[in-house]
Design a protein around this motif. Structure first.
Motif, PDB file in Angstrom:
ATOM      1  N   GLY A  23      -9.489  -2.195  -9.008  1.00  0.00           N
ATOM      2  CA  GLY A  23     -10.185  -2.076  -7.728  1.00  0.00           C
ATOM      3  C   GLY A  23     -11.123  -0.897  -7.774  1.00  0.00           C
ATOM      4  N   THR A  24     -11.547  -0.428  -6.600  1.00  0.00           N
ATOM      5  CA  THR A  24     -12.504   0.658  -6.545  1.00  0.00           C
ATOM      6  C   THR A  24     -11.915   1.812  -5.762  1.00  0.00           C
ATOM      7  N   ALA A  25     -12.040   3.004  -6.272  1.00  0.00           N
ATOM      8  CA  ALA A  25     -11.570   4.177  -5.542  1.00  0.00           C
ATOM      9  C   ALA A  25     -12.727   4.792  -4.782  1.00  0.00           C
ATOM     10  N   ARG A  36      -2.466  -0.757  -4.035  1.00  0.00           N
ATOM     11  CA  ARG A  36      -3.462   0.204  -3.566  1.00  0.00           C
ATOM     12  C   ARG A  36      -2.747   1.423  -2.996  1.00  0.00           C
ATOM     13  N   ALA A  37      -3.450   2.561  -2.995  1.00  0.00           N
ATOM     14  CA  ALA A  37      -2.788   3.777  -2.523  1.00  0.00           C
ATOM     15  C   ALA A  37      -3.780   4.715  -1.844  1.00  0.00           C
ATOM     16  N   TYR A  38      -3.233   5.514  -0.953  1.00  0.00           N
ATOM     17  CA  TYR A  38      -3.967   6.607  -0.322  1.00  0.00           C
ATOM     18  C   TYR A  38      -3.252   7.903  -0.688  1.00  0.00           C
ATOM     19  N   GLY A  76      -7.757   4.213  -3.408  1.00  0.00           N
ATOM     20  CA  GLY A  76      -8.267   3.247  -4.366  1.00  0.00           C
ATOM     21  C   GLY A  76      -7.143   2.398  -4.907  1.00  0.00           C
ATOM     22  N   SER A  77      -7.475   1.599  -5.902  1.00  0.00           N
ATOM     23  CA  SER A  77      -6.430   0.787  -6.505  1.00  0.00           C
ATOM     24  C   SER A  77      -5.467   1.714  -7.242  1.00  0.00           C
ATOM     25  N   SER A  78      -4.221   1.299  -7.288  1.00  0.00           N
ATOM     26  CA  SER A  78      -3.225   2.112  -7.976  1.00  0.00           C
ATOM     27  C   SER A  78      -3.598   2.282  -9.442  1.00  0.00           C
ATOM     28  N   VAL A  91       0.848  -1.191   0.000  1.00  0.00           N
ATOM     29  CA  VAL A  91       0.000   0.000   0.000  1.00  0.00           C
ATOM     30  C   VAL A  91       0.887   1.245   0.000  1.00  0.00           C
ATOM     31  N   ALA A  92       0.554   2.193  -0.857  1.00  0.00           N
ATOM     32  CA  ALA A  92       1.349   3.421  -0.947  1.00  0.00           C
ATOM     33  C   ALA A  92       0.637   4.580  -0.262  1.00  0.00           C
TER      34      ALA A  92
END
Ligand SMILES: Nc1ncnc2c1ncn2[C@@H]1O[C@H](COP(=O)(O)OP(=O)(O)OP(=O)(O)O)[C@@H](O)[C@H]1O
Length: 302
Positions: A278-280, A203-205, A216-218, A40-41
């Motif tokens: 994925g879903t953001a 995935r990232a925030y 969401g997903s990168s 996760v970033a």
């Protein structure tokens, strides 16, 4: 299971976190989760609160409110590496195991560094050198190796690429991906080079002014024109392979002291893409330009 939904099996679960420095609020209502084995970033500009968030995850900082649950052994590679410069590489690595509880034979096994050298073979030839005299990239590898010595299930890295030449960063990124693949270690990566972070993590925030502006997903975040404009613009774009090959970078071995820490114009990497769909989701955030861009991006990504 939907990858974006919190679960009891998450190794890290943060809810409505507020962290303050005196009267100043550094994190405001931040929620985040990390599943076992996930990469996760955390991306965002200077001062957004990234270090504050990971320092709270690892217990260095205490929240004013909200909850942080860590259900696994966690270790941190701190910003700036923080080597014990007068100790050898091998001693620095062994210090990473100091908190493990074993005695006698099991203690000796815990302090055995050979598996870290297998994972980071560049360190073998410098194992007896003082860490303070290594290049920035070598020091970063020692910092990663030292954190691994505590056998973490979650590895938190504050600024992987800081001050390092592109090829060194690409090498480190490959080691991290391998660690994740082969040992299932979850990784939380703080990275100002958003492109590198989105390539490496699934995935990232996006953190802006202490709030989660987008998540969401990168793949979804990277595909958004607004995110691209705000975080992946020309100034941060990947170097061409020729640029990467030719860039001298600040990573030359040093006679003394720690490696350089100032990010340079070539602090960019060429990691393999590791994007998954994925879903953001959008969180309410403040209204500055980058936040609006990030929120617009997540609306598009939905
Ligand atoms: N020890 C401190 N005392 C007071 N304020 C602090 C302290 N550390 C950080 N801050 C403030 O908290 C906010 C978040 O800082 P933080 O270092 O977490 O951001 P960051 O996203 O990690 O930034 P960078 O990318 O520059 O490292 C900033 O406004 C910063 O000035």
């Amino acid at each position: 299971m939907n990858a974006s939904q919190p679960s009891q099996s998450d190794v890290v679960e943060v809810r409505d976190l507020v962290v303050r420095y005196g009267a100043a609020t550094a994190l405001d209502s931040v929620s985040l989760r990390v599943a076992p084995g996930e990469m996760v970033a955390l991306v965002g500009p200077n001062g957004a609160g990234k270090s504050t968030l990971v320092n709270t995850l690892t217990g260095i900082l205490t929240p004013a409110s909200g909850s942080v649950v860590v259900r696994a052994r966690i270790a941190q590679v701190p910003e700036g590496r923080q080597m014990f410069g007068d100790l050898t590489v091998d001693d620095n690595l062994r210090l990473g195991a100091w908190q493990l509880p074993g005695r006698g034979k099991s203690r000796r096994k815990q302090r055995d560094t050979s598996w870290v050298y297998e994972l980071l073979p560049d360190l073998v030839r410098v194992r007896d050198r003082k860490a303070g005299g290594l290049s920035g990239g070598q020091q970063q590898m020692v910092a990663v190796g030292r954190a691994l010595m505590s056998r973490p299930e979650v590895l938190v890295i504050d600024e992987l690429s800081l001050g390092l030449a592109p090829l060194v960063v690409a090498d480190l990124a490959e080691h991290l991906a391998e660690l994740n693949r082969e040992q299932g270690t979850a990784v939380v990566l703080i990275e100002q080079n958003a492109r590198l972070a989105l390539e490496l993590c699934s995935r990232a925030y996006v953190l802006e002014a202490g709030r989660i502006a987008a998540e969401g997903s990168s793949a979804d975040l990277a595909a958004s024109p607004d995110i691209a404009r705000a975080y992946l613009g020309e100034a941060q774009g990947l170097p061409s392979p020729a640029d990467a090959q030719n860039a001298p970078g600040p990573d030359a071995p040093r006679a003394d002291g720690p490696g350089p820490d100032a990010p340079g114009p070539d602090d960019r990497a060429t990691a393999d893409p590791a994007l998954t769909p994925g879903t953001a989701k959008t969180a309410p955030g403040n209204q500055d330009t980058a936040v609006q861009a990030a929120q617009a991006a997540t609306r598009e990504a939905k």
